[in-house]
Design a protein around this motif. Sequence first.
Motif, PDB file in Angstrom:
ATOM      1  N   CYS A   1       0.806  -1.228   0.000  1.00 34.11           N
ATOM      2  CA  CYS A   1       0.000   0.000   0.000  1.00 34.11           C
ATOM      3  C   CYS A   1       0.834   1.270   0.000  1.00 34.11           C
ATOM      4  CB  CYS A   1      -0.944   0.008   1.199  1.00 34.11           C
ATOM      5  SG  CYS A   1      -0.085   0.319   2.756  1.00 34.11           S
TER       6      CYS A   1
ATOM      7  N   THR B   1      -1.640   0.095   7.814  1.00 31.79           N
ATOM      8  CA  THR B   1      -2.824   0.034   6.948  1.00 31.79           C
ATOM      9  C   THR B   1      -3.225  -1.410   6.655  1.00 31.79           C
ATOM     10  OG1 THR B   1      -2.060   2.062   5.873  1.00 31.79           O
ATOM     11  CG2 THR B   1      -3.828   0.835   4.792  1.00 31.79           C
ATOM     12  N   CYS B   2      -2.244  -2.216   6.248  1.00 35.91           N
ATOM     13  CA  CYS B   2      -2.554  -3.614   5.908  1.00 35.91           C
ATOM     14  C   CYS B   2      -2.827  -4.459   7.144  1.00 35.91           C
ATOM     15  CB  CYS B   2      -1.405  -4.231   5.113  1.00 35.91           C
ATOM     16  SG  CYS B   2      -1.062  -3.400   3.559  1.00 35.91           S
TER      17      CYS B   2
END
Length: 269
Positions: free
Chosen positions: A242, A261-262
């Motif tokens: 990302c 984020t992931c």
Amino acid sequence: MRRAADKLSRAVTPLVVSEVFFAFDNLKPYASTFTGRRIDAVETRGKALLIHFDNDLSIYTHNQLYGRWMIRPPYRYPVTNRQLRLAIHNERQSALLYSASEIEVLPRQQLDVHPFLATLGPDVLTIKPRRVLEQLAASTHQRRRLGSLFLDQRFLAGIGNYLRSEILFVAGLHPRLRPVDCREDALERLARAAVAVSRQSYRHNGVTNDLEMARQLSAQGQPRSQYLHWVFARGDRPCRVCGVSIVQDVAAGRRIYFCPTCQPERCRP
DNA sequence: TCTTTATGGTGAG
DNA sequence: TCACCCTAAAGAT
């Protein structure tokens, strides 16, 4: 560890040992008992290595961070500053263990009551995801944070600091989550990742990254350290998925890396 | 030449 | 959770 054991196993089994050398004084008296003996098997239990001889004795070694096995022609020693701690010679090869500080000789029946070996959980390289799920569901593990759990050799044996970060990234789970916070599908993802990432690392020399991506980065001339992992040792660098900066933290006293984020802190629905 | 770090583990509190 | 042990290499000074 298992790769080192394979290399060692190819070199020493089932050959007759011509001589064993121990650097530690307390082990020296054992040396002569191994002369002329055959090595039946080289076994790993997590990061522990066991060399089984046909006289019912086993040599236990643990490399910790430092130990290194080297295979050389008989009595040919490499040029190194490292300390030779154990040598197993036969007609064809010498197996040399450098730097390791944990070396013991044990009767085979005593292995299961050994203070360290007896505590080990199932070896991540020999089990199926279902077994990992059982471990995750155990009451002693359910409420512990994944970051701490995946470094605990009583939970699963064989996972080191880099595999911990990589497994949690592949599963998409934040290190501070606990098994009880996770839905069933997340736990299944985690169990599959634990087995798959460990096996890939074993088969592909420590590459936990996507193999095709690693191959391309290597072809571009990137140094090995730049393509090995998804997140481990990549603090402040962009996530390969990302692009957000990888975060560095400490869990169970060791450095851990994750993508904010992931790997969201709330378990994905 | 020093300080720090490392794919690990223990024991005290 | 922290300090500490093991050893060696890399980085800082």
